[in-house]
Design a protein around this motif. Sequence first.
Motif, PDB file in Angstrom:
ATOM      1  N   MET A  30       0.871  -1.171   0.000  1.00  0.00           N
ATOM      2  CA  MET A  30       0.000   0.000   0.000  1.00  0.00           C
ATOM      3  C   MET A  30       0.908   1.221   0.000  1.00  0.00           C
ATOM      4  SD  MET A  30      -2.827  -1.286   2.786  1.00  0.00           S
ATOM      5  CE  MET A  30      -4.244  -0.310   2.320  1.00  0.00           C
ATOM      6  N   THR A  31       0.349   2.354  -0.426  1.00  0.00           N
ATOM      7  CA  THR A  31       1.183   3.541  -0.456  1.00  0.00           C
ATOM      8  C   THR A  31       1.391   4.048   0.964  1.00  0.00           C
ATOM      9  OG1 THR A  31      -0.662   5.056  -0.608  1.00  0.00           O
ATOM     10  CG2 THR A  31       0.201   4.197  -2.682  1.00  0.00           C
ATOM     11  N   GLU A  34      -1.735   5.556   2.311  1.00  0.00           N
ATOM     12  CA  GLU A  34      -2.724   4.529   2.663  1.00  0.00           C
ATOM     13  C   GLU A  34      -2.380   3.861   3.985  1.00  0.00           C
ATOM     14  OE1 GLU A  34      -4.554   2.758  -1.469  1.00  0.00           O
ATOM     15  OE2 GLU A  34      -2.481   2.306  -0.994  1.00  0.00           O
ATOM     16  N   LEU A  86      -3.593   6.075   6.571  1.00  0.00           N
ATOM     17  CA  LEU A  86      -5.059   6.084   6.627  1.00  0.00           C
ATOM     18  C   LEU A  86      -5.583   4.831   7.327  1.00  0.00           C
ATOM     19  CD1 LEU A  86      -5.962   7.505   3.108  1.00  0.00           C
ATOM     20  CD2 LEU A  86      -6.216   8.628   5.327  1.00  0.00           C
ATOM     21  N   VAL A  87      -4.931   3.713   7.090  1.00  0.00           N
ATOM     22  CA  VAL A  87      -5.350   2.504   7.799  1.00  0.00           C
ATOM     23  C   VAL A  87      -5.114   2.688   9.297  1.00  0.00           C
ATOM     24  CG1 VAL A  87      -4.879   0.055   8.161  1.00  0.00           C
ATOM     25  CG2 VAL A  87      -5.003   0.956   5.862  1.00  0.00           C
ATOM     26  N   GLU A 133      -7.836   4.396  11.142  1.00  0.00           N
ATOM     27  CA  GLU A 133      -9.099   3.649  11.150  1.00  0.00           C
ATOM     28  C   GLU A 133      -9.962   3.886  12.400  1.00  0.00           C
ATOM     29  OE1 GLU A 133     -11.782   1.016   9.369  1.00  0.00           O
ATOM     30  OE2 GLU A 133     -10.127   2.158   8.536  1.00  0.00           O
ATOM     31  N   PRO A 134      -9.402   3.880  13.616  1.00  0.00           N
ATOM     32  CA  PRO A 134     -10.272   4.042  14.793  1.00  0.00           C
ATOM     33  C   PRO A 134     -11.059   5.342  14.814  1.00  0.00           C
ATOM     34  CG  PRO A 134      -8.122   3.259  15.458  1.00  0.00           C
ATOM     35  CD  PRO A 134      -8.027   3.592  14.005  1.00  0.00           C
ATOM     36  N   LEU A 186     -12.332   6.821  12.018  1.00  0.00           N
ATOM     37  CA  LEU A 186     -13.258   6.956  10.903  1.00  0.00           C
ATOM     38  C   LEU A 186     -14.594   6.352  11.317  1.00  0.00           C
ATOM     39  CD1 LEU A 186     -10.872   6.037   7.976  1.00  0.00           C
ATOM     40  CD2 LEU A 186     -11.379   8.257   8.957  1.00  0.00           C
ATOM     41  N   SER A 237     -17.583   6.483   9.142  1.00  0.00           N
ATOM     42  CA  SER A 237     -18.576   6.271   8.096  1.00  0.00           C
ATOM     43  C   SER A 237     -18.865   4.788   7.894  1.00  0.00           C
ATOM     44  CB  SER A 237     -18.079   6.867   6.782  1.00  0.00           C
ATOM     45  OG  SER A 237     -16.934   6.171   6.365  1.00  0.00           O
ATOM     46  N   TRP A 295     -20.069   1.527   5.337  1.00  0.00           N
ATOM     47  CA  TRP A 295     -19.683   1.155   3.974  1.00  0.00           C
ATOM     48  C   TRP A 295     -20.726   1.587   2.953  1.00  0.00           C
ATOM     49  CZ3 TRP A 295     -22.952  -2.366   1.624  1.00  0.00           C
ATOM     50  CH2 TRP A 295     -23.790  -3.069   2.482  1.00  0.00           C
ATOM     51  N   ALA A 310     -20.275   5.013   1.726  1.00  0.00           N
ATOM     52  CA  ALA A 310     -19.211   5.169   0.739  1.00  0.00           C
ATOM     53  C   ALA A 310     -19.756   4.956  -0.665  1.00  0.00           C
ATOM     54  CB  ALA A 310     -18.090   4.180   1.016  1.00  0.00           C
ATOM     55  N   ILE A 311     -20.711   4.033  -0.801  1.00  0.00           N
ATOM     56  CA  ILE A 311     -21.265   3.778  -2.131  1.00  0.00           C
ATOM     57  C   ILE A 311     -21.976   5.018  -2.667  1.00  0.00           C
ATOM     58  CG2 ILE A 311     -23.000   2.437  -3.390  1.00  0.00           C
ATOM     59  CD1 ILE A 311     -22.263   0.097  -1.578  1.00  0.00           C
ATOM     60  N   GLN A 362     -21.475   8.025  -1.567  1.00  0.00           N
ATOM     61  CA  GLN A 362     -20.624   9.208  -1.382  1.00  0.00           C
ATOM     62  C   GLN A 362     -21.368  10.338  -0.658  1.00  0.00           C
ATOM     63  OE1 GLN A 362     -17.220  10.128  -2.437  1.00  0.00           O
ATOM     64  NE2 GLN A 362     -17.120   7.923  -2.134  1.00  0.00           N
ATOM     65  N   GLU A 381     -13.166  11.670   4.604  1.00  0.00           N
ATOM     66  CA  GLU A 381     -12.013  11.253   3.812  1.00  0.00           C
ATOM     67  C   GLU A 381     -11.045  12.418   3.638  1.00  0.00           C
ATOM     68  OE1 GLU A 381     -10.679   8.454   1.997  1.00  0.00           O
ATOM     69  OE2 GLU A 381     -11.755   7.579   3.672  1.00  0.00           O
ATOM     70  N   ARG A 410     -16.505   2.179  -5.662  1.00  0.00           N
ATOM     71  CA  ARG A 410     -16.773   3.020  -4.499  1.00  0.00           C
ATOM     72  C   ARG A 410     -16.287   2.337  -3.214  1.00  0.00           C
ATOM     73  NH1 ARG A 410     -20.734   7.228  -5.313  1.00  0.00           N
ATOM     74  NH2 ARG A 410     -19.649   8.542  -6.804  1.00  0.00           N
ATOM     75  N   ARG A 462     -12.963   3.545   2.996  1.00  0.00           N
ATOM     76  CA  ARG A 462     -12.349   3.055   4.210  1.00  0.00           C
ATOM     77  C   ARG A 462     -12.377   1.517   4.245  1.00  0.00           C
ATOM     78  NH1 ARG A 462     -15.885   3.345   9.501  1.00  0.00           N
ATOM     79  NH2 ARG A 462     -14.507   2.027  10.718  1.00  0.00           N
ATOM     80  N   ARG A 493      -1.210  -1.642  -8.648  1.00  0.00           N
ATOM     81  CA  ARG A 493      -0.568  -1.981  -7.388  1.00  0.00           C
ATOM     82  C   ARG A 493      -0.046  -3.413  -7.422  1.00  0.00           C
ATOM     83  NH1 ARG A 493      -4.522  -1.121  -3.534  1.00  0.00           N
ATOM     84  NH2 ARG A 493      -3.612   0.825  -2.829  1.00  0.00           N
TER      85      ARG A 493
END
Lengths: 270, 551, 379
Positions: free
Chosen positions: A93-94, A97, A100-101, A104-105, A107, A109, A111, A114-115, A117, A125, B405, B410, B534
Motif C-alpha cells: 500500500m502507499t 494509505e 489512513l489505515v 481507522e479508529p 473513521l 462512516s 460502507w 461510501a457507495i 458518497q 475522507e 466506491r 475506508r 498496485r
Amino acid sequence: MVVLSSQGVTKKFGGLVAVNNFDFELPQGMIVSIIGPNGAGKTTFFNCITGFYEIDEGIILFDGLLLNGKSPDKITRMGIARTYQNIRLFANMTVTENILVGAEPHLKSFWFEAIFQTRRVKLEELEAQQDAQRMLNFVGLKGIGDQLARNLPYGSQRRLEIARALASKPKLLLLDEPTSGMNPQESAELMRFIRNLRDELGITILLIEHDMRVVMAISENIYVMDFGTKIAEGTPNEIQRNPRVIEAYLGRGIATGLKTQTAKTKASNQ
Amino acid sequence: MNNLKEGFRYGLISYGIILYLNLLGIPLNFGDIVLTIFSLLIGLLSFAFLRKRPNHLRKNLRNTLVQGLIIGLVSGLGLSIVTYIFASLQKDGINVAQVFAQVKPEHTGALTGLTKEEVLGDVSVLPGLLQLTLLFTFAGFIGSALTQLPVEKLRKQFDSKSGLKTISRALFVLPFFFYGLFMLLKVEGVQIAGTEENNLGMLFIFLFIGAALFALRAVEPGRQKSILVILLVVLMLLLPHFADLKQNAILGVVGIFIVMGIGLNIVVGYAGLLDLGYVAFFAVGAYAYALLSSPESYVVLNLPGFEGVNFWAGLPIAIIIGAFAGFLLGVPVLRMRGDYLAIVTLGFGEIARLLVLNLRDYTGGPGGVINIPAPILFGMDLGNPRDILYIAMAFGLIVTFFTVRLRDSRLGRAWIAMREDEDVAQAMGINLVAIKLLAFASGAAIAGMAGALYATRQVNIFPDNFALDVSINVLSLIIIGGIGSLEGVVLGAIVLIGLPEILRTVDEYRIVAFGALLVTMMIVRPEGILPSTRRKRTLHVHEDSESTSTK
Amino acid sequence: MIAPADSNNTLAIQLLGIMEPIPQNLRQSSAGKISSWIRKNFITSLGIFIVVLLIWRIVSVAQQDSYPIQYWAFQLINGLTLGGVYALIALGYTLVYGILFMINFAHGEVMMMGGFAGFFTLQLLTYLGWTNDTPFSSAISVVVMMLAGMTVSVLTGVILERIAYRPLRAAPRLVPLISAIGASFFLQYTALLMFGAIPHNYHKPSIFVGVWRIGETGIIISYTGAFIFVTSIIMMIGLYIIVQRTKLGRSMRAVAEDKQIATLMGIDVDKVIVFTFILGSALAGAGGVMLGLHNTVIRFNSGFIPGLKAFTAAVLGGIGNIPGAMVGSLLLGIMEALGPSALGLPTEYKDVIAFSILVLVLIFRPTGLLGEVLSNKKA
C-alpha cells in the motif's frame, strides 16, 4: 495518574512460562523501558497488552478499564498503538494509505455511505487525507505519500511505522525495539523524536530496547525482565548499579548485551 | 561434439511435444494440413531453442544450422518410428485406438499421405514417412537459419521513442479498426479471409473489446481520454443491435461471468480470501429466483395463491439470499487462513451442488427447474439474447460502480490491509470479523445477482450448471486478467469464456489449451494480462516477501 | 518517581472496584462457572452440541430400521479399503504440502494417469495370457501392473514439477495453486483426448476373483479389498521408514523445516523436492491402479473426486503430518461408507458427508486431528 498497569500477568506456551506473574505500572506522560536478555518475554508482554495473546492469569488495566479478553482492534480503539520489532508495514500500500489505515479508529462512516458518497464520507475522507499529510510532515516523510511502503529506505520505514501508530491518536504508544538496525546517529535522532512525542503530544511511551545507550538516555523508569519475571525496576542510575541486572546480562554470557544487540536470534525466542 | 548433444536434447524435447500432439489426435482432426502445422511448429521450436543460447554460440552459423538440422531430424525420425509401429499394428488388424483413442488408420494416413484403405492394405507407409522426416528436417533447418536475422536491431528501433508513439497511436485506432471489420462483415456479400462465418465477427467483437481496454489503459487522462471513453461506450451500447443472435448469446454469458468476476474479485483480489466455492452463491441466486418464479417449481406449486414473482421482484430477493448465504459461509471460516480457506470453500461449493442434486423434492434434483420466466419491462419480453446482454451490461456497470466506491473507501483500504497482514490490520483497530463477513457477503450478493440473470437466460437450470468448474473458471478469469483489476476481469472473461465459444470447432482441444494457458501465464506473467497497477508492483519487485513476513 | 512495588496492588484493586464490574470468570458460583466456560469455549461447546446431535440421530435411526451386522461389517471393510486408497493419494498431498506449502491440485490426475497405465498393462498381460494362467503368473501380472502404474505416475509427477511448479517456487501462494489447477485440467483432458471418453473396464486377474467368508458370521471379504488394504498399509510403512530413517528422508524433513538453512547445510533442495514428488507420485500410481481394481473402471475424470477426498483426508489428519494422512484417510473412508446408513440418508449423500466432515474438523480443530507437523512455519 496511572495509564497502564498489570498485576500478576502470566502467559504460558505449553510448558514454557513466557511471562511470569508480572506486575507493572506506567504513569501518564512517562517514558518507560522494558529491557532484558533475548527471550526474556518482553515482546510477549507487549502482545498480551495489545490483546494478540490472551493472558492465562492476572489482569491488565488501561485507563482503569480491564483489557483482559478484549480483541486487538478494540484495544487499539481504546487508545493503545504499537510498532513491531521487525517492521510490519502494509508493504504494497502507499505511504498515505498506510497512515489512513492507522487512522481507522477515528473513521466513523459506514460502507454503504461510501457507495453513495454522502457528504459525511467526503468530509471525513478529506480530513483523514489532510491529517495523513500533516502526520507525514511531522515524521519527516513529506512528499513521498504516493510511494509504495516497501520501496522506502529502512529508516523511513521505521518512521512510517511510528506515524501509522500515531495516526490512531493513541494515549499510549508501545515501541518494540525502535532503533534496531539503526546507526548511532539515526538512533539519536529517533530518541529526540520520541521525546518530542511525549513533550508535544503528551503521549505515554513504553519501549522495548536493546541499545543501552538509548535506554539509559531516554527512559525515566526501567523494568528489567529475565525468564519472564521482573528482576528489577528503577531509574536508569539504579538499574545500572543493580547486581541482579548485571548478573542477568553478564552471567548468561551476553556481555555484549549491554551494547547494541540486534535482532539476529530474536525471532526464535518468542 | 557437445553442440551435437545439445541439439539432440532440443530435438528430443521437440519430439516429445510433437508426439504428444500426435497422440492427442491432431492428424486425425486436421487431416492433410497436419504436416504443415507440425513443420511450422518444428521450425518455431528450433528457432526458439537456438535463439536463447549465448551470443557467441548463436553467432556461429555452421553450428546453429547443424543443430537446427538435428532438431528436425530427431523429431521426424522419432515420429516416423512411432507411426511405423502403429501402421504395422494396424496392418495386422490390431486396433490401436483401444489404447490411444485417436490413432485410427485415418490418423496414420494423414501423416503419410495415404488413404485409410491404403494404410490397412499393402501400400507401404515408408515413402510417406521419408517425406515427413525430410520435411521436419528442412523445417528445423529453416528455423535455425531464422535465428541469424538481426532481430535485436529491429527491436531496438521499435523500442525507441517513435516506436512507442506508434504503438500508442495504434492502440487508439485499433478498437475502431476491429469494430469496422466487424461491421464490414455485416455488409451483404463481403468476405474477410475467404469467410463470412459469424465466428469471425465474434472474434472481431472480442478484439474490439480487448483493444478498447488496452487503449483506455495506454491513453493518459485528459480530454483525449474522455473522447475515447465516450466513443467506445457508444459503440459498445450499439453492439448488441448489430450482433446476431448467437453472438449476443455468447456475449451474454461473457457478461454474466464478468459480473461474477467482479464479485469474486472483491473476495480474492481485495480481501485476499481465496474462495474456491464461489459457484455456491451463483447457484443460490439462480435457484432462489427459479424457485420463486417458475410455475413448475416447488414453491409456486405448494403455496396456494402464489403465482410466482417477476424478475424485478425476484432479483433483489436473489441478491439478499445470496448475501445471506455468503454471510453464513463466512462465519465458520472466519478463523481460517490461506489454503484451508480454499479447500473448505471448495467443500462448500461441492456441498451446495450435491444438495441441489439430492434434495429432489424441493429443487427438482437432476431434472432441475424449468420454465423460468423471462424479465418483463413495460410489457416487453426481455428474454431474447440481445436484451439479456443489455441487462448484463447494466448489471456489470452497477456492480463496477459499487465495487469501485467500496474499493476506494475506508472498507476497501481495510480489505487490502487485511490481505497484506491480517494481524497488523487487526492491531490497527480494524474489525476483521466485520470486514471479512462484508467481503463474503458482497461477493456473494453479486454472485446471486449473476445467478438470477443466468437462470432467466437459461430458462431451465440443472445442478450440472453449477459444478466446480464455474468457480474455477471465475477464479481463473480474474487471475488471467489481473487480480484486483476490473479491466482485467473483462479481458479475462473474453479470453476464458468468450474465445473458447468461437473455437467450438476444435472443441476438444480447448480445455487442454486452457490448462496449458493457465500454467504458462503463471510462469510468464503471473500478475495477469491487465494487472492492477498496485498488484503489478507486488509480484515483480520482491517475490520472496511471502516467506519472510510470516510469523 | 518510582512507585513502590506494593502500591501496584492497592491501586489496581481500587481501580478494579470503581471502574469495571468484576469479570465473569472471577465470580465463584458454579452455574456462573459453566456459563462462563461456554462463553469462553464457544466453538468447543458448539462442537459438543453437534456431536450430541449426531449421536442422537444415529441412535434414533438405529432404532427404526436396523441393518444386519453383516451389512455393517461389509460397509466397514469397504470403508477401510477405500480409506487405504485415499491414504496412498493423501500422502502425496501431505508430502508436497509439507515441503512446498502448496496444494498440488493436479495430484488426483497424477493418480489417474497411473490408473490408465495399469489398465493398459493389464490389457496387454491379459492378451499375453498371464493374468489367468497360474496363480503365480497372475500374481506377477499384478506386480507388473502396479509397477507400470507407479512408473507412469512418477514420470507425470516429475514432469509436472519441472514444468508447472519449479519456476514458481518463489512466487506468492496463489500463483502455484492456479498453475496446479491449470495442470489438472490439462492432464484430465489430455487423458480424455488420448484415451477416449468411454470408461475403461478393468478385468480382474484371476487371483483376485473370489472372496473369503469368515466362519458362519456371513461376513465377506473380497480378495481385492484385502489386497488393497494390506498393500496400502505396507506402502505406508515403507514411506514412513524412508522419511524417518534414510538420508534422503532426513533431507526432506530438513527442507520442510527451512529451505534456506537446508541449502546452507549442503542439501540440494531441487533434488529433495523431485524426490518428494517421486515418492508421492509412486504412491498415487499404486493408488490409481488399486482404485481401478476397486471400482473396476477408469475414466479421464476418475482422479478428480478421489483427489479432492484424499486432500480432505490429509487435512483431516493434519496436513504435512504423515501418520495424520493415514489416520485421516482411514477415518474418512469409514465415515463415508458407514455415514449414510448410520444417519439414515441415501448413499448419494456420501460426498456431502465427506465434505461436511472436512468443514467441521477445520472449524473445530483447524490443524487437523493429529496436528500439522511439517508446516508449523506457515502463516
